[in-house]
Design a protein around this motif. Structure first.
Motif, PDB file in Angstrom:
ATOM      1  N   GLN A 113       0.836  -1.215   0.000  1.00  0.00           N
ATOM      2  CA  GLN A 113       0.000   0.000   0.000  1.00  0.00           C
ATOM      3  C   GLN A 113       0.864   1.255   0.000  1.00  0.00           C
ATOM      4  O   GLN A 113       0.598   2.209  -0.743  1.00  0.00           O
ATOM      5  CB  GLN A 113      -0.923   0.004   1.224  1.00  0.00           C
ATOM      6  CG  GLN A 113      -1.888   1.202   1.227  1.00  0.00           C
ATOM      7  CD  GLN A 113      -2.524   1.451   2.584  1.00  0.00           C
ATOM      8  OE1 GLN A 113      -1.984   1.039   3.625  1.00  0.00           O
ATOM      9  NE2 GLN A 113      -3.675   2.114   2.602  1.00  0.00           N
ATOM     10  N   GLU A 114       1.920   1.260   0.805  1.00  0.00           N
ATOM     11  CA  GLU A 114       2.802   2.435   0.888  1.00  0.00           C
ATOM     12  C   GLU A 114       3.528   2.691  -0.433  1.00  0.00           C
ATOM     13  O   GLU A 114       3.706   3.836  -0.838  1.00  0.00           O
ATOM     14  CB  GLU A 114       3.803   2.242   2.030  1.00  0.00           C
ATOM     15  CG  GLU A 114       3.163   2.359   3.412  1.00  0.00           C
ATOM     16  CD  GLU A 114       4.013   1.779   4.525  1.00  0.00           C
ATOM     17  OE1 GLU A 114       3.666   1.978   5.701  1.00  0.00           O
ATOM     18  OE2 GLU A 114       5.032   1.098   4.223  1.00  0.00           O
ATOM     19  N   ARG A 115       3.929   1.606  -1.091  1.00  0.00           N
ATOM     20  CA  ARG A 115       4.608   1.779  -2.381  1.00  0.00           C
ATOM     21  C   ARG A 115       3.655   2.298  -3.453  1.00  0.00           C
ATOM     22  O   ARG A 115       4.035   3.101  -4.309  1.00  0.00           O
ATOM     23  CB  ARG A 115       5.238   0.445  -2.838  1.00  0.00           C
ATOM     24  CG  ARG A 115       6.427   0.031  -2.005  1.00  0.00           C
ATOM     25  CD  ARG A 115       7.286  -1.003  -2.711  1.00  0.00           C
ATOM     26  NE  ARG A 115       6.635  -2.301  -2.824  1.00  0.00           N
ATOM     27  CZ  ARG A 115       6.788  -3.299  -1.961  1.00  0.00           C
ATOM     28  NH1 ARG A 115       7.583  -3.145  -0.911  1.00  0.00           N
ATOM     29  NH2 ARG A 115       6.183  -4.446  -2.149  1.00  0.00           N
ATOM     30  N   ALA A 116       2.424   1.848  -3.416  1.00  0.00           N
ATOM     31  CA  ALA A 116       1.437   2.263  -4.426  1.00  0.00           C
ATOM     32  C   ALA A 116       0.846   3.634  -4.120  1.00  0.00           C
ATOM     33  O   ALA A 116       0.508   4.397  -5.037  1.00  0.00           O
ATOM     34  CB  ALA A 116       0.328   1.232  -4.527  1.00  0.00           C
ATOM     35  N   PHE A 117       0.746   3.970  -2.819  1.00  0.00           N
ATOM     36  CA  PHE A 117       0.133   5.261  -2.413  1.00  0.00           C
ATOM     37  C   PHE A 117       1.043   5.936  -1.379  1.00  0.00           C
ATOM     38  O   PHE A 117       0.764   5.904  -0.164  1.00  0.00           O
ATOM     39  CB  PHE A 117      -1.270   5.035  -1.820  1.00  0.00           C
ATOM     40  CG  PHE A 117      -2.194   4.287  -2.724  1.00  0.00           C
ATOM     41  CD1 PHE A 117      -2.819   4.936  -3.790  1.00  0.00           C
ATOM     42  CD2 PHE A 117      -2.436   2.931  -2.526  1.00  0.00           C
ATOM     43  CE1 PHE A 117      -3.675   4.247  -4.637  1.00  0.00           C
ATOM     44  CE2 PHE A 117      -3.282   2.231  -3.365  1.00  0.00           C
ATOM     45  CZ  PHE A 117      -3.899   2.880  -4.439  1.00  0.00           C
ATOM     46  N   PRO A 118       2.135   6.560  -1.833  1.00  0.00           N
ATOM     47  CA  PRO A 118       3.131   7.140  -0.914  1.00  0.00           C
ATOM     48  C   PRO A 118       2.559   8.206   0.027  1.00  0.00           C
ATOM     49  O   PRO A 118       3.158   8.461   1.082  1.00  0.00           O
ATOM     50  CB  PRO A 118       4.163   7.765  -1.864  1.00  0.00           C
ATOM     51  CG  PRO A 118       4.003   7.006  -3.137  1.00  0.00           C
ATOM     52  CD  PRO A 118       2.557   6.685  -3.240  1.00  0.00           C
ATOM     53  N   ASP A 119       1.425   8.821  -0.342  1.00  0.00           N
ATOM     54  CA  ASP A 119       0.839   9.866   0.518  1.00  0.00           C
ATOM     55  C   ASP A 119       0.434   9.337   1.892  1.00  0.00           C
ATOM     56  O   ASP A 119       0.272  10.121   2.837  1.00  0.00           O
ATOM     57  CB  ASP A 119      -0.384  10.499  -0.168  1.00  0.00           C
ATOM     58  CG  ASP A 119       0.024  11.355  -1.362  1.00  0.00           C
ATOM     59  OD1 ASP A 119       1.224  11.709  -1.452  1.00  0.00           O
ATOM     60  OD2 ASP A 119      -0.842  11.658  -2.205  1.00  0.00           O
ATOM     61  N   VAL A 120       0.245   8.013   2.026  1.00  0.00           N
ATOM     62  CA  VAL A 120      -0.189   7.465   3.322  1.00  0.00           C
ATOM     63  C   VAL A 120       0.978   7.365   4.311  1.00  0.00           C
ATOM     64  O   VAL A 120       0.769   7.071   5.484  1.00  0.00           O
ATOM     65  CB  VAL A 120      -0.843   6.066   3.170  1.00  0.00           C
ATOM     66  CG1 VAL A 120      -1.998   6.114   2.188  1.00  0.00           C
ATOM     67  CG2 VAL A 120       0.176   5.003   2.778  1.00  0.00           C
ATOM     68  N   ILE A 121       2.194   7.625   3.842  1.00  0.00           N
ATOM     69  CA  ILE A 121       3.360   7.442   4.722  1.00  0.00           C
ATOM     70  C   ILE A 121       3.464   8.614   5.697  1.00  0.00           C
ATOM     71  O   ILE A 121       3.922   9.700   5.347  1.00  0.00           O
ATOM     72  CB  ILE A 121       4.659   7.299   3.890  1.00  0.00           C
ATOM     73  CG1 ILE A 121       4.554   6.100   2.930  1.00  0.00           C
ATOM     74  CG2 ILE A 121       5.866   7.112   4.804  1.00  0.00           C
ATOM     75  CD1 ILE A 121       5.730   5.944   1.982  1.00  0.00           C
ATOM     76  N   ASN A 122       3.026   8.381   6.928  1.00  0.00           N
ATOM     77  CA  ASN A 122       3.120   9.408   7.980  1.00  0.00           C
ATOM     78  C   ASN A 122       4.343   9.126   8.860  1.00  0.00           C
ATOM     79  O   ASN A 122       5.133   8.221   8.576  1.00  0.00           O
ATOM     80  CB  ASN A 122       1.828   9.433   8.819  1.00  0.00           C
ATOM     81  CG  ASN A 122       1.508   8.055   9.389  1.00  0.00           C
ATOM     82  OD1 ASN A 122       2.398   7.216   9.555  1.00  0.00           O
ATOM     83  ND2 ASN A 122       0.227   7.818   9.670  1.00  0.00           N
ATOM     84  N   ASN A 123       4.489   9.893   9.940  1.00  0.00           N
ATOM     85  CA  ASN A 123       5.694   9.774  10.773  1.00  0.00           C
ATOM     86  C   ASN A 123       5.851   8.394  11.405  1.00  0.00           C
ATOM     87  O   ASN A 123       6.968   7.865  11.481  1.00  0.00           O
ATOM     88  CB  ASN A 123       5.696  10.845  11.869  1.00  0.00           C
ATOM     89  CG  ASN A 123       6.198  12.180  11.321  1.00  0.00           C
ATOM     90  OD1 ASN A 123       6.818  12.218  10.245  1.00  0.00           O
ATOM     91  ND2 ASN A 123       5.949  13.260  12.030  1.00  0.00           N
TER      92      ASN A 123
END
Length: 452
Positions: free
Chosen positions: A386-396
């Motif tokens: 999910q993080e690779r496909a949607f980088p915007d979800v990567i929070n602190n």
């Protein structure tokens, strides 16, 4: 490669580039500096003398005097004379014979001959689509035969077994006969190296040569030995019918003396350059492209050829279609681009092939390495799908977990995301964009910004 020579030559020629008119005096000053640059690069003295004489004769002749930009005309002459002393054009391997075409490899110990046999086998398989058998007639060096067998397995070339108790001439003859019976295209024979040229060594290799009658006899020599490389090649050439030279370890050679001396002294063409330790690190020798590198103009054509050979075209086309459909460039795509770059030998390997690199400060060049690229691949591998496909979800909190998983820190994660963001913006502008098309765009600009 050629870092020191490139820096000295470009500094010398820069002074005369803007001259409105060339005189014997200002040419003399420039050529004195060029001469010193070549001698410091360990180019053989007879080569330097001939080179300077040819440049001076042409520079004071009509072709420069009538030019609108005499300074640039002089650089053009220097470029052409560099090409001339290295051999004018790339000379291909001669393989037009009744199969198998036999290639005999000769050289001193420590030049990288056995590794070069494997590199050449791989190059012939990948570029010429040839079936290759390799054999070792080196019965003196411990584990030489085992080393070649291991390398042959690595490059998927067939290995003809031999034994230290056998006669080297018999090994070579039997390997060629095996290649003939099995309908192989090429047989490459590795021979024993020595620490210096001696009569016994030369007699043995003469006997092998007579027994198998190779179509190519290639002398493998360490470029870092400078003009000694050319002198050693000449000694071998006087005793044996050489057809060409392979210069090894050129990635560690900042001077370039061997590349500029070998053809002039031996009369034999340089056919390949060894540019690293890996079995894929072998390049054809193109005098015009090497001259371009020496003068700081890069070698984009070789870069494009590497890309066309090593880049996964299926993945590249998928990325093009994805971007054309308006879909976003995600971290999976970014990782693919990093892996493609790694496949090309990394950033450092591409550095001296890019035009204008002489303008980059030395301290910046020294910082260029592929550790950050490998680290970034590790960071992306530590992310979820999910993080690779949607980088915007990567929070602190996700960044902390990714940093821990990849053995890095938050600063590294933030740097990667920033670079990914810049790449994504560039891809949006580029529409047809991937690494291959970026290089092709550079190819289209060849000639612009050149000094002639």
């Amino acid at each position: 490669m050629f870092d020191n020579l490139t820096e000295r030559l470009t500094q010398s020629l820069k002074k005369i580039r803007g001259q409105g008119r060339l005189t014997e005096n200002n040419i003399q000053d420039t050529l004195r500096e060029v001469r010193m640059a070549l001698l410091e690069a360990d180019v053989a003295l007879p080569v330097v003398k001939d080179f300077i004489e040819h440049v001076k004769t042409r520079a004071l002749g009509q072709e420069v005097q009538s030019s609108l930009t005499p300074g640039q005309a002089l650089i053009k002459i220097v470029n052409e004379e560099l090409i001339a002393i290295m051999g004018s054009a790339h000379e291909r391997l001669s393989l037009a014979t009744q199969p198998p075409a036999v290639i005999l490899m000769a050289g001193l110990q420590g030049a990288g001959k056995t590794t070069t046999v494997a590199k050449l086998a791989r190059w012939l398989k990948e570029n010429e689509r040839k079936s290759v058998v390799v054999a070792s007639a080196d019965v003196y060096r411990p584990a030489a035969i085992d080393q070649l067998q291991t390398l042959a397995d690595e490059v998927s070339a067939e290995f003809f077994p031999s034994d230290p108790t056998q006669n080297p001439v018999d090994i070579a003859r039997n390997a060629v006969e095996y290649g003939r019976k099995k309908y192989k295209d090429i047989v490459i024979i590795d021979t024993a190296g020595r620490l210096h040229i001696d009569d016994q060594m030369m007699e043995e290799i003469r006997q092998i040569h007579a027994a198998i009658n190779p179509i190519e006899t290639l002398f493998v020599v360490d470029s870092m030995t400078g003009q000694d490389a050319a002198n050693t090649a000449k000694a071998f050439g006087d005793a044996l019918t050489l057809t060409g030279v392979i210069l090894t370890k050129t990635d560690g050679d900042a001077r370039g003396g061997a590349a500029l001396s070998v053809r002039h002294i031996t009369g034999k063409p340089i056919k390949f350059l060894g540019v690293g330790e890996k079995t894929a690190a072998l390049e054809r020798f193109h005098p015009d492209r090497i001259a371009s590198r020496i003068l700081g103009m890069g070698d984009v054509l070789s870069l494009i050829e590497d890309a066309e050979r090593k880049i996964d075209k299926t993945k590249a086309e998928k990325l093009v279609k994805k971007i054309q459909k308006g879909k976003s460039f995600d971290l999976n795509d970014y990782r693919d681009q990093l892996l493609q770059l790694k496949n090309l030998g990394g950033v450092a390997a591409m550095f001296d092939k890019l035009p204008g690199m002489t303008n980059v400060p030395q301290h910046v060049k020294e910082k260029v390495n592929d550790k950050e690229m490998i680290q970034q691949i590790a960071i992306i591998n530590s992310m979820t799908k999910q993080e690779r496909a949607f980088p915007d979800v990567i929070n602190n909190s996700r960044k902390q977990r990714i940093a821990k998983g990849s053995g890095t820190d938050m600063q590294n994660i933030n740097r990667l995301l920033k670079q990914y963001d810049q790449m994504q913006k560039m891809m949006k502008k580029f529409k047809k964009g991937n690494l291959m098309n970026m290089l092709r765009g550079m190819k289209g600009n060849l000639g612009r910004g050149m000094p002639f």
